[in-house]
Write an enzyme that holds these catalytic residues in place. Structure first.
Site, short mmCIF file in Angstrom:
data_model
loop_
_atom_site.label_atom_id
_atom_site.label_comp_id
_atom_site.label_asym_id
_atom_site.label_seq_id
_atom_site.Cartn_x
_atom_site.Cartn_y
_atom_site.Cartn_z
N MET A 1 18.40 3.19 11.34
CA MET A 1 17.95 4.52 11.77
C MET A 1 18.86 5.55 11.13
SD MET A 1 15.20 4.38 13.79
CE MET A 1 15.20 6.14 13.56
N PHE B 1 11.90 11.01 17.42
CA PHE B 1 11.15 12.14 16.87
C PHE B 1 11.12 12.09 15.34
CE2 PHE B 1 13.14 13.34 20.84
CZ PHE B 1 12.05 13.81 21.57
N GLY B 2 10.03 12.61 14.79
CA GLY B 2 9.97 12.81 13.35
C GLY B 2 10.60 14.15 13.01
N GLY B 3 10.78 14.39 11.73
CA GLY B 3 11.19 15.71 11.27
C GLY B 3 12.65 16.07 11.49
N ASP C 1 14.97 4.58 7.89
CA ASP C 1 13.95 5.30 8.67
C ASP C 1 14.52 6.58 9.27
OD1 ASP C 1 11.78 6.02 10.16
OD2 ASP C 1 11.83 4.28 11.51
N GLY C 2 13.99 7.70 8.78
CA GLY C 2 14.35 9.00 9.35
C GLY C 2 14.91 9.96 8.32
N GLY C 3 14.26 11.10 8.18
CA GLY C 3 14.78 12.14 7.29
C GLY C 3 14.76 11.79 5.81
N GLY D 1 7.88 10.11 7.16
CA GLY D 1 6.82 10.67 7.98
C GLY D 1 6.49 12.09 7.57
C1 DX5 Z 1 11.70 8.13 14.46
C2 DX5 Z 1 10.76 7.15 13.81
C3 DX5 Z 1 10.49 7.43 12.39
C4 DX5 Z 1 9.90 8.79 12.13
C5 DX5 Z 1 10.39 9.26 10.79
O1 DX5 Z 1 12.09 7.66 15.70
O2 DX5 Z 1 11.29 5.84 13.86
O3 DX5 Z 1 9.69 6.42 11.79
O4 DX5 Z 1 8.50 8.81 12.15
O5 DX5 Z 1 9.95 10.55 10.61
P1 DX5 Z 1 10.57 11.50 9.50
O6 DX5 Z 1 10.32 10.85 8.18
O7 DX5 Z 1 9.80 12.76 9.72
O8 DX5 Z 1 12.03 11.66 9.81
ZN ZN Z 2 10.15 4.19 12.67
#
Ligand code: DX5
Ligand code: ZN
Length: 221
Positions: free
Chosen positions: A140, A146-148, A178-180, A200
């Site tokens: 992570m 959350f996304g974004g 995964d993330g950012g 995402g």
């Molecule tokens: C967050 C999720 C990610 C998320 C990534 O808890 O595990 O998969 O969708 O989103 P972005 O790419 O926007 O950071």
């Molecule tokens: Zn994820």
């Protein structure tokens, strides 16, 4: 050095839920490798995403492997359910599994590959005794829920530590970030040994997601 190209796994969390079929088919048509599906329970993480009926609908249209990321407590309860829904890879959080070894065996016995996700605060060394049983480690690079969010720079140090552990133990474990993830950090992550990049917002909030996926594939080659 990696043997194969970096996989791109668009996270459907950032898709338009009013047009889920359209966005799944968009990923199907693109150069993306996997569909990344984030399941949140509002307990392990402070957000609730979607559950089984929605994943059933996703599976109906998805033609690429389903990479399911469980951000839920006691994930053992649902291993068979996710296998039946068509998950190809099932990733559980280290922080939610008091009997991680047993959980990994159960995921594989259900016919899926087994992933383990680590929160930003969890050190790589907790995987020393299970890495041989893990098909994929998800690092992570933001706090889950959350996304974004903004990419946490310490992820590079964890990526190096994890790569060293995998080489030392001679396993084929894939590394997923995964993330950012954006076009700003994708190349450096791929070069540091990431095998799969989840993205995402960067994909779905862009003007042309198919083109954005293409760009991510190209810069990580
Ligand atoms: C967050 C999720 C990610 C998320 C990534 O808890 O595990 O998969 O969708 O989103 P972005 O790419 O926007 O950071
Ligand atoms: Zn994820």
């Amino acid at each position: 050095m990696k043997m194969s190209k970096t996989k791109i796994a668009p996270s459907l969390l950032a898709a338009d839920f009013g047009n889920l079929q359209r966005d799944i088919e968009l990923v199907d048509r693109s150069e993306a490798d996997w569909h990344h599906i984030d399941v949140m329970d509002g307990v392990f993480v402070p957000n609730i995403s979607y559950g089984m009926p929605v994943i059933k609908a996703i599976a109906k249209y998805a033609t690429k492997p389903l990479d399911v990321h469980l951000m839920i407590i006691d994930p053992d309860r649902y291993i068979k359910t996710f296998a039946d829904l068509g998950a190809n890879n099932l990733t559980v959080h280290y922080e939610t599994c008091p009997h991680l070894h047993r959980t990994l065996q159960a995921i594989k016995a259900a016919g899926m590959t087994a992933g383990v996700a680590l929160n930003p605060h969890t050190n790589i060394n907790v995987l020393e005794d299970t890495i041989r049983d893990i098909d994929l480690v998800l690092l992570m690079s933001v706090n889950p829920g959350f996304g974004g969010q903004t990419f946490i720079e310490n992820t590079y140090k964890k990526l190096r530590d994890l790569k060293a552990l995998i080489l030392h133990k001679k396993t084929n474990t894939l590394i997923e970030i995964d993330g950012g993830v954006t076009s700003e950090n994708a190349k450096a992550l791929a070069h540091a040994g990431a095998d799969v990049l989840v993205a995402g917002s960067f994909i779905f909030k862009s003007k042309n997601p198919i083109q954005t996926i293409h760009e991510l594939k190209e810069i990580t080659e």
